[in-house]
Design a protein around this motif. Structure first.
Motif, PDB file in Angstrom:
ATOM      1  N   SER A  84      62.185  58.927  33.669  1.00 34.11           N
ATOM      2  CA  SER A  84      60.892  58.239  33.833  1.00 34.11           C
ATOM      3  C   SER A  84      61.044  56.748  33.576  1.00 34.11           C
ATOM      4  CB  SER A  84      59.858  58.840  32.880  1.00 34.11           C
ATOM      5  OG  SER A  84      59.584  60.180  33.216  1.00 34.11           O
ATOM      6  N   TYR A  85      61.741  56.411  32.496  1.00 36.81           N
ATOM      7  CA  TYR A  85      62.010  55.014  32.164  1.00 36.81           C
ATOM      8  C   TYR A  85      62.777  54.345  33.303  1.00 36.81           C
ATOM      9  CZ  TYR A  85      64.087  51.134  29.440  1.00 36.81           C
ATOM     10  OH  TYR A  85      64.495  49.914  28.973  1.00 36.81           O
ATOM     11  N   PHE A  86      63.776  55.042  33.820  1.00 38.90           N
ATOM     12  CA  PHE A  86      64.585  54.507  34.904  1.00 38.90           C
ATOM     13  C   PHE A  86      63.729  54.263  36.151  1.00 38.90           C
ATOM     14  CE2 PHE A  86      67.140  55.043  38.717  1.00 38.90           C
ATOM     15  CZ  PHE A  86      68.180  54.161  38.485  1.00 38.90           C
ATOM     16  N   PHE A  87      62.885  55.222  36.511  1.00 38.34           N
ATOM     17  CA  PHE A  87      62.058  55.067  37.702  1.00 38.34           C
ATOM     18  C   PHE A  87      61.082  53.902  37.551  1.00 38.34           C
ATOM     19  CE2 PHE A  87      62.665  59.831  38.642  1.00 38.34           C
ATOM     20  CZ  PHE A  87      63.696  59.564  39.530  1.00 38.34           C
ATOM     21  N   ASP A  88      60.588  53.676  36.331  1.00 42.83           N
ATOM     22  CA  ASP A  88      59.676  52.555  36.108  1.00 42.83           C
ATOM     23  C   ASP A  88      60.355  51.225  36.403  1.00 42.83           C
ATOM     24  OD1 ASP A  88      57.472  54.062  35.343  1.00 42.83           O
ATOM     25  OD2 ASP A  88      58.082  54.139  33.237  1.00 42.83           O
ATOM     26  N   LEU A  89      61.666  51.143  36.174  1.00 42.38           N
ATOM     27  CA  LEU A  89      62.404  49.911  36.438  1.00 42.38           C
ATOM     28  C   LEU A  89      62.902  49.842  37.877  1.00 42.38           C
ATOM     29  CD1 LEU A  89      64.584  49.675  33.191  1.00 42.38           C
ATOM     30  CD2 LEU A  89      62.365  48.632  33.644  1.00 42.38           C
ATOM     31  N   ALA A  90      63.277  50.998  38.437  1.00 35.30           N
ATOM     32  CA  ALA A  90      63.885  51.007  39.766  1.00 35.30           C
ATOM     33  C   ALA A  90      62.866  50.882  40.889  1.00 35.30           C
ATOM     34  CB  ALA A  90      64.701  52.288  39.962  1.00 35.30           C
TER      35      ALA A  90
END
Length: 452
Positions: A84-90
């Motif tokens: 989830s954290y990764f998708f928020d940045l990507a």
């Protein structure tokens, strides 16, 4: 088999690589594999396919297998961290972000975005990012993934194998990244105690600026997720004011931009949550110019996607023209988007290293000619960004960099800017190494901010 191919009337010249080149690869492969532990070796199926393909002289197919192994391992590292954290940045676009929730959705993120976001959260290093981006470029232009006439060597393949192993498969996790991962898990799975909140505030004080910004984007994404539990919302509300003081101006403005884009997508619930976070820290000053800013941010995303996608030479024209229409004849850009806008225009102007977008390049030149002195100063310093430095490894991009300097030179009015320009022109190395030069570093000084 070559005799069989010849008998069938198929070409045999240039199909397989010479035995000598295969020997070079196989001689160096054991050294490249040395740092893999037994467990890592047993699951490295694409490495095995790479070696087999290379052993029979199919180096272009071998490079494709190597890249598949690298991307699979990178996705595994992301999944083991926090998707989830990764998708928020990507994926900054809320409309596309909605469809990204599980590790399986990582396949929907293109390789360029995957690497860039992984670099942001330090799952791969800055140096590793530049090296992997070069391998990605070669995979796109010299492997079996696309038609090409590029000759690969055994030593180069062995070097790339070692790079992918060292920079992805066996790269130790940064301690800060590990702490962020634990904090995110705790925020989403339990109600934090007073002691937990105090420990988190102490951790914020030790965060590098870019990681503080990343964590801010992560907490923002957690809070605006419709499935967030009451305990999770309370945790974020308690931590947000503590983290806010460490966020950069760009990161704060990004919160307002996302709110505006929630409105643009008719996502009222997420927009209300985003406004709650801004109200919590008296952040109404970071609300952007409502409609134009949201459209401009979306146009930048669309331009980046077109640039990184297929048929980019023709597909870039439409989002580039949309940008030109949005900034108008005076090149007006909201302050909160200024740094991102300049970096994106420079990035696409430098090309993908393989060819120039004939349909969009005149528009890019026109947009650069609209830069004011502050934007020109930002463009001058853009080589400090990892993805732009990585792009400057390519010959064509270096030629475009020289063109960029010519375009912005008349706009650089400050003594500090012109001194830096002279130093850049006098630099004897390649431009992708500019940020590493001690003299250039001294001239850069602190971050350049847009004047009010």
């Amino acid at each position: 088999m070559l005799d069989v191919l010849k008998e069938w009337g198929l070409p045999t010249e240039g199909i397989i690589v010479a035995v000598r080149e295969r020997e070079k690869l196989l001689k160096n492969t054991p050294d490249a594999l040395e740092c893999l532990d037994p467990a890592q070796r047993t699951r490295a199926a694409y490495v095995a396919k790479m070696i087999l393909a290379a052993s029979v002289g199919l180096f272009d197919a071998a490079l494709n297998y190597l890249w598949n192994e690298t991307i699979n391992e990178l996705r595994e590292r992301v999944a083991a961290f926090d998707v989830s954290y990764f998708f928020d940045l990507a994926e900054p676009d809320p409309a596309r972000r909605k469809g990204l929730r599980t590790p399986e959705d990582l396949a929907k993120i293109d390789d360029a975005k995957l690497m860039e976001a992984a670099n942001r959260i330090k799952l791969i290093s800055d140096v590793g990012y530049k090296q992997l981006d070069h391998i990605r470029y070669m995979r796109n232009n010299a492997s079996a993934a696309h038609p090409n006439q590029v000759a690969l060597t055994g030593l180069k393949l062995a070097e790339w194998l070692e790079t992918c192993i060292r920079e992805v498969i066996t790269l130790p996790r940064d301690t800060t990244v590990a702490e962020i991962g634990r904090l995110l898990v705790n925020i989403k799975t339990q109600r934090l105690t007073t002691g937990d909140l105090a420990a988190a505030a102490s951790f914020f004080d030790r965060l590098p600026p870019d990681q503080a910004d990343n964590l801010g984007a992560g907490l923002f994404g957690i809070y605006t997720d419709p499935e967030a539990t009451p305990d999770t919302l309370d945790n974020v509300r308690s931590l947000w004011p503590q983290l806010w003081q460490y966020l950069s101006e760009n990161a704060r403005f990004d919160c307002g931009i996302k709110l505006s884009r929630f409105h643009a997508n008719a996502d009222a619930d997420r927009a209300a949550r985003a406004r709650e976070l801004l109200n919590l820290v008296d952040g109404t000053a970071y609300l952007p110019e409502y409609e134009r800013t949201a459209e401009l941010a979306q146009a930048l995303d669309e331009l980046n996607s077109a640039h990184e996608g297929w048929n980019n030479f023709s597909e870039e024209a439409l989002p580039a023209a949309r940008l030109l229409n949005l900034v108008g004849k005076y090149g007006q850009v909201p302050a909160q988007l200024n740094s991102r806008y300049v970096a994106q225009i420079v990035y696409v102007f430098l090309t993908n290293g393989h060819g120039t977008s004939w349909a969009a390049d005149p528009t890019y030149e026109q947009l650069i000619r609209l830069f004011d002195s502050d934007q020109a100063a930002l463009a001058l310093r853009s080589f400090t960004e990892s993805r732009i430095a990585s792009r400057l490894q390519h010959t064509l991009s270096r030629t475009k960099w020289d063109e960029l300097l010519d375009l912005i030179e008349p706009k650089l009015t400050g003594r500090r800017d012109r001194t830096l320009l002279d130093a850049i022109r006098a630099f004897t190395g390649t431009p992708d190494q500019l940020a590493l030069d001690s003299g250039i570093k001294r001239l850069l000084g602190g971050p350049r901010q847009r004047r009010a």
